[in-house]
Design a protein around this motif. Sequence first.
Motif, PDB file in Angstrom:
ATOM      1  N   ARG A 177      31.564 -25.412  22.244  1.00  0.00           N
ATOM      2  CA  ARG A 177      32.174 -25.047  20.958  1.00  0.00           C
ATOM      3  C   ARG A 177      32.781 -23.657  21.107  1.00  0.00           C
ATOM      4  O   ARG A 177      32.118 -22.727  21.571  1.00  0.00           O
ATOM      5  CB  ARG A 177      31.140 -25.048  19.848  1.00  0.00           C
ATOM      6  CG  ARG A 177      30.701 -26.440  19.398  1.00  0.00           C
ATOM      7  CD  ARG A 177      29.627 -26.369  18.348  1.00  0.00           C
ATOM      8  NE  ARG A 177      29.200 -27.691  17.919  1.00  0.00           N
ATOM      9  CZ  ARG A 177      28.096 -27.926  17.227  1.00  0.00           C
ATOM     10  NH1 ARG A 177      27.294 -26.907  16.892  1.00  0.00           N
ATOM     11  NH2 ARG A 177      27.784 -29.159  16.871  1.00  0.00           N
ATOM     12  N   THR A 178      34.020 -23.549  20.719  1.00  0.00           N
ATOM     13  CA  THR A 178      34.737 -22.279  20.876  1.00  0.00           C
ATOM     14  C   THR A 178      35.227 -21.779  19.524  1.00  0.00           C
ATOM     15  O   THR A 178      35.800 -22.544  18.739  1.00  0.00           O
ATOM     16  CB  THR A 178      35.947 -22.460  21.808  1.00  0.00           C
ATOM     17  OG1 THR A 178      35.502 -22.971  23.071  1.00  0.00           O
ATOM     18  CG2 THR A 178      36.655 -21.135  22.044  1.00  0.00           C
ATOM     19  N   THR A 179      34.974 -20.508  19.258  1.00  0.00           N
ATOM     20  CA  THR A 179      35.472 -19.860  18.044  1.00  0.00           C
ATOM     21  C   THR A 179      36.262 -18.620  18.433  1.00  0.00           C
ATOM     22  O   THR A 179      35.944 -17.956  19.427  1.00  0.00           O
ATOM     23  CB  THR A 179      34.313 -19.467  17.115  1.00  0.00           C
ATOM     24  OG1 THR A 179      33.385 -18.634  17.836  1.00  0.00           O
ATOM     25  CG2 THR A 179      33.578 -20.696  16.594  1.00  0.00           C
ATOM     26  N   SER A 191      32.349 -18.711  23.310  1.00  0.00           N
ATOM     27  CA  SER A 191      32.066 -20.084  23.735  1.00  0.00           C
ATOM     28  C   SER A 191      30.574 -20.318  23.755  1.00  0.00           C
ATOM     29  O   SER A 191      29.820 -19.541  24.359  1.00  0.00           O
ATOM     30  CB  SER A 191      32.656 -20.355  25.125  1.00  0.00           C
ATOM     31  OG  SER A 191      34.066 -20.247  25.106  1.00  0.00           O
ATOM     32  N   SER A 192      30.130 -21.387  23.085  1.00  0.00           N
ATOM     33  CA  SER A 192      28.717 -21.769  23.057  1.00  0.00           C
ATOM     34  C   SER A 192      28.552 -23.097  23.779  1.00  0.00           C
ATOM     35  O   SER A 192      29.344 -24.030  23.567  1.00  0.00           O
ATOM     36  CB  SER A 192      28.223 -21.892  21.611  1.00  0.00           C
ATOM     37  OG  SER A 192      28.387 -20.671  20.919  1.00  0.00           O
ATOM     38  N   TYR A 194      26.190 -26.479  25.012  1.00  0.00           N
ATOM     39  CA  TYR A 194      25.109 -27.318  24.522  1.00  0.00           C
ATOM     40  C   TYR A 194      24.842 -28.454  25.502  1.00  0.00           C
ATOM     41  O   TYR A 194      25.753 -28.967  26.160  1.00  0.00           O
ATOM     42  CB  TYR A 194      25.463 -27.920  23.157  1.00  0.00           C
ATOM     43  CG  TYR A 194      25.739 -26.895  22.089  1.00  0.00           C
ATOM     44  CD1 TYR A 194      24.741 -26.486  21.210  1.00  0.00           C
ATOM     45  CD2 TYR A 194      27.009 -26.329  21.957  1.00  0.00           C
ATOM     46  CE1 TYR A 194      24.996 -25.553  20.219  1.00  0.00           C
ATOM     47  CE2 TYR A 194      27.277 -25.389  20.970  1.00  0.00           C
ATOM     48  CZ  TYR A 194      26.267 -25.010  20.112  1.00  0.00           C
ATOM     49  OH  TYR A 194      26.534 -24.073  19.137  1.00  0.00           O
ATOM     50  N   GLY A 276      32.202 -32.864  17.033  1.00  0.00           N
ATOM     51  CA  GLY A 276      31.999 -31.469  16.649  1.00  0.00           C
ATOM     52  C   GLY A 276      32.082 -30.485  17.792  1.00  0.00           C
ATOM     53  O   GLY A 276      31.673 -29.322  17.619  1.00  0.00           O
ATOM     54  N   TYR A 277      32.602 -30.898  18.933  1.00  0.00           N
ATOM     55  CA  TYR A 277      32.711 -30.004  20.088  1.00  0.00           C
ATOM     56  C   TYR A 277      34.174 -29.924  20.529  1.00  0.00           C
ATOM     57  O   TYR A 277      34.944 -30.861  20.366  1.00  0.00           O
ATOM     58  CB  TYR A 277      31.846 -30.505  21.253  1.00  0.00           C
ATOM     59  CG  TYR A 277      30.377 -30.576  20.913  1.00  0.00           C
ATOM     60  CD1 TYR A 277      29.537 -29.490  21.132  1.00  0.00           C
ATOM     61  CD2 TYR A 277      29.827 -31.744  20.372  1.00  0.00           C
ATOM     62  CE1 TYR A 277      28.183 -29.545  20.807  1.00  0.00           C
ATOM     63  CE2 TYR A 277      28.483 -31.815  20.052  1.00  0.00           C
ATOM     64  CZ  TYR A 277      27.669 -30.712  20.267  1.00  0.00           C
ATOM     65  OH  TYR A 277      26.331 -30.786  19.940  1.00  0.00           O
ATOM     66  N   ASN A 278      34.539 -28.774  21.078  1.00  0.00           N
ATOM     67  CA  ASN A 278      35.899 -28.611  21.586  1.00  0.00           C
ATOM     68  C   ASN A 278      36.130 -29.403  22.872  1.00  0.00           C
ATOM     69  O   ASN A 278      37.236 -29.859  23.148  1.00  0.00           O
ATOM     70  CB  ASN A 278      36.215 -27.128  21.829  1.00  0.00           C
ATOM     71  CG  ASN A 278      36.197 -26.334  20.544  1.00  0.00           C
ATOM     72  OD1 ASN A 278      35.187 -25.711  20.201  1.00  0.00           O
ATOM     73  ND2 ASN A 278      37.289 -26.344  19.800  1.00  0.00           N
TER      74      ASN A 278
END
Length: 358
Positions: A177-179, A191-192, A194, A276-278
Amino acid sequence: MTDIIQYKCPSCGGAIGFETEIQKMKCPYCDAEYEMEAVRELDESLKNEQSDDINWKMETENEWQGEDEGMHVYVCKSCGGEIIGDENMAATSCPFCDNPVVIAGKFSGLLRPDYVIPFKLDKKAAIEGLKKHLTGKRLLPKIFKDENHIEEIKGIYVPHWLFNADADANIRYRGVRTTSWSDSNYRYTKSSYYSIRRSGSLVFERIPVDGSVKMPDDLMESIEPFNFDDAVDFQTAYMAGYLADKYDVAAEESVKRANERVRRSVEQTFLSTVNGYNSVTPEHTSVQVENGTVKYALYPVWLLNTKWEGKTYTFAMNGQTGKFVGDLPVDKKAYWKWVGILTLIFSTVLYGIAVAVL
């Protein structure tokens, strides 16, 4: 010499073949039609017929050595013409009288298919499908279209192994996941990562794997799916008027491809539940297959092989659904012409934008 099966019209004696539009056997000479059940009974009686057994010992000085290995000679019952084919040829048409023939013994015992999906689309539909496939292709060489022998397109029953199995699977994915945000000086990205796990059971029915060495695997998969609801118990009568090969890739040799298809299907099915993931990347896949069984079936395909500048191009159409696939050559002169036109258009647009800004 090996004998052949040929279905004769009880009314006029002409050779009859399977008609796709009415799904019956039809005589092209007197237009008589016959139900498949009646032909089934005829087929059973033909199995009990015995061929002549007359042997002559001939002295010959010149015999072919090596060139005829794997080849067989078949005799047409309509005109007496001899048909030469390889050991896998199961159905064809006589090159002398064009009557449909089915090779006796090629569909018996362990080689006999369990099912057949009859042709739903005839040769006319296949030719129209090819014309449509060629239409509108600006980069297609004109001479390729003009000289393409579309009348030579052939209907062939392609042998397929159908695999059934239960699968238990466990898959681990890596999700990211990137914000992003920014202030007056910098732009930041976070970047997170999982670890995502999915497990479950799937039931697979009739995974098709073609059993012919001559048929490109990717081509056969491209014209899928076939609708098995139209499948019927095998009868040799459905072969009349079409080409057919018995399998030359055994079921045991096809297991690897069946497993690969199971694995891909499991990964795609489970991946569709991850949201829900990039980005999502499979890291480990474990699939256990149980209760595996296999059946043998023949699927209808219209096929055309043609050559262009030393390269072979193969076109195929699903004989049941009409799905058409095939690679096409590119006219290099036309390609660079279009590149030049597009470049000119793009340059003109940019010039117009620049003028407007100034």
